[in-house]
Scaffold this motif. Sequence first.
Motif, PDB file in Angstrom:
ATOM      1  N   ASP A 197       0.852  -1.108  -0.060  1.00 14.40           N
ATOM      2  CA  ASP A 197      -0.038  -0.053  -0.127  1.00 14.40           C
ATOM      3  C   ASP A 197       0.744   1.299   0.129  1.00 14.40           C
ATOM      4  O   ASP A 197       0.501   2.178  -0.643  1.00 14.40           O
ATOM      5  CB  ASP A 197      -0.829   0.075   1.070  1.00 14.40           C
ATOM      6  N   ARG A 198       2.042   1.298   0.875  1.00 15.52           N
ATOM      7  CA  ARG A 198       2.840   2.508   0.947  1.00 15.52           C
ATOM      8  C   ARG A 198       3.551   2.675  -0.393  1.00 15.52           C
ATOM      9  O   ARG A 198       3.815   3.677  -1.009  1.00 15.52           O
ATOM     10  CB  ARG A 198       3.514   2.328   2.274  1.00 15.52           C
ATOM     11  N   VAL A 199       4.071   1.474  -0.964  1.00 13.71           N
ATOM     12  CA  VAL A 199       5.030   1.837  -2.196  1.00 13.71           C
ATOM     13  C   VAL A 199       4.204   2.210  -3.287  1.00 13.71           C
ATOM     14  O   VAL A 199       4.333   2.951  -4.070  1.00 13.71           O
ATOM     15  CB  VAL A 199       5.579   0.071  -2.433  1.00 13.71           C
ATOM     16  N   ARG A 200       2.816   2.010  -3.313  1.00 11.00           N
ATOM     17  CA  ARG A 200       2.095   2.389  -4.416  1.00 11.00           C
ATOM     18  C   ARG A 200       1.781   3.648  -4.573  1.00 11.00           C
ATOM     19  O   ARG A 200       1.842   4.353  -5.400  1.00 11.00           O
ATOM     20  CB  ARG A 200       0.691   1.750  -4.290  1.00 11.00           C
ATOM     21  N   ARG A 201       1.698   4.631  -3.029  1.00  8.78           N
ATOM     22  CA  ARG A 201       1.696   5.744  -3.019  1.00  8.78           C
ATOM     23  C   ARG A 201       3.024   6.581  -3.390  1.00  8.78           C
ATOM     24  O   ARG A 201       3.106   7.612  -4.066  1.00  8.78           O
ATOM     25  CB  ARG A 201       1.322   6.384  -1.577  1.00  8.78           C
ATOM     26  N   VAL A 202       4.065   6.163  -3.109  1.00  5.83           N
ATOM     27  CA  VAL A 202       5.440   6.500  -3.639  1.00  5.83           C
ATOM     28  C   VAL A 202       5.607   6.261  -5.195  1.00  5.83           C
ATOM     29  O   VAL A 202       6.276   7.134  -5.693  1.00  5.83           O
ATOM     30  CB  VAL A 202       6.683   5.850  -2.560  1.00  5.83           C
ATOM     31  N   LEU A 250       3.446   6.299  -7.390  1.00  9.03           N
ATOM     32  CA  LEU A 250       2.719   7.287  -8.187  1.00  9.03           C
ATOM     33  C   LEU A 250       3.167   8.780  -7.934  1.00  9.03           C
ATOM     34  O   LEU A 250       3.344   9.276  -9.226  1.00  9.03           O
ATOM     35  CB  LEU A 250       1.270   7.510  -7.283  1.00  9.03           C
ATOM     36  N   ALA A 251       4.193   9.002  -7.008  1.00 10.44           N
ATOM     37  CA  ALA A 251       4.782  10.223  -6.885  1.00 10.44           C
ATOM     38  C   ALA A 251       5.891  10.148  -7.955  1.00 10.44           C
ATOM     39  O   ALA A 251       6.230  11.364  -8.477  1.00 10.44           O
ATOM     40  CB  ALA A 251       5.037  10.506  -5.410  1.00 10.44           C
ATOM     41  N   VAL A 252       6.545   8.914  -8.274  1.00  9.90           N
ATOM     42  CA  VAL A 252       7.674   9.172  -9.041  1.00  9.90           C
ATOM     43  C   VAL A 252       7.293   8.694 -10.568  1.00  9.90           C
ATOM     44  O   VAL A 252       8.184   8.292 -11.413  1.00  9.90           O
ATOM     45  CB  VAL A 252       8.753   8.376  -8.624  1.00  9.90           C
TER      46      VAL A 252
END
Length: 380
Positions: free
Chosen positions: A268-273, A275-277
């Motif tokens: 879940d947290r990797v998906r957010r990062v 998206l940012a890159v």
Amino acid sequence: MTQPRTPHSETSSPFPLAERRGRATVVEIRGVAIGGPELVLVAGPCSVESEQQLREAALAAHVAGARILRGGAFKPRTSPYAFQGLGEEGLALLRRIGDETGMAVVTEALDPTQVPLVASYADAIQIGSRNMHVAPLLRAAAASGLPVLLKRGMSATLEEFLLAAETILLEGNENIVLCERGIRTFDTYTRNCLDVGGIVALKRLTHLPVLADPSHATGRRELVVDTALAAVAAGADGLVVEAQADPWSALSDREQQLAPEELVELGDRVRRVALAVGRSLPGAQEETRLETAPPDGFVDRLREEISENDRGIVEAINTRLELVARMHSYKAAHGIAFRDARREQALLRSLQETNSGPLSAEGLEEILLALLDLTKREVA
């Protein structure tokens, strides 16, 4: 398989075949593309211990979004007395459960003679940190025709790492995935040091895709998720993570393996990062887990184990209350104060020193204080 290649004469690079030169290679492992816009999660236990352990680990990994199953059938352990893996039995389990869950399989070969056997079961061959410099093994893995997951040696420079890849490329196998898994430093708090700058450099130096292994880089469960985020932000094309249903009972590397809920959190947290890159990570695959779950029921078994554990906790609390009641009667008869703050603090320190599970120091203190208050109400 293509014929061995010769280096390009127009470049003075020490690794002309691995050199970036304006291109980016995408490596496919059984249909899973590594190096494209989508990040790849490779997950599974450190070592294959049993069919049940591997199946539960694979299902949990798949639910979290992993598309490649990892697990060691042959384990190159520092101590010869440590668990060395199940060998071919472990390879067969990886293949069977990989097929059940629709996941590709990657596992390690330790020497050139093992490569044909590993290649007959796996979709990709891993070269571990200890063997990155073993040229005959690199050549044998290249000759298998399978993709090669090449892990950086714990004391290897980036140039040495890329020269190991060059050895494979020279044999005509271009399907190489590099893996930064931490390098050895003077610090002892973490198992190794994740070279985040090295990931950035590799993405500039080579056209080969780069994964990061935060499990071996840190050696500490509580650091894996955050270091994984750093690796993705630095440009890694995916992650290799150790995880299983009950990491605390693992026969190898239990300190660094994630539990299923921690693996889901990582995804879940990797998906957010990501998206940012400008990247993405496939979502959790709950529907597949329900379709492939074995009849005995992973969730039902865990619930029963939790209930049994809870019954044991209640029994232990009742036993403690009985013992404290006897102590209270003795102290009352001899005029001794019931509560002893110094003794309680000593008990807390002792419990914190022996606590080796996932329970935090703060959580342990909270539970002990609640237990002492309960004792006071029930006995005093």
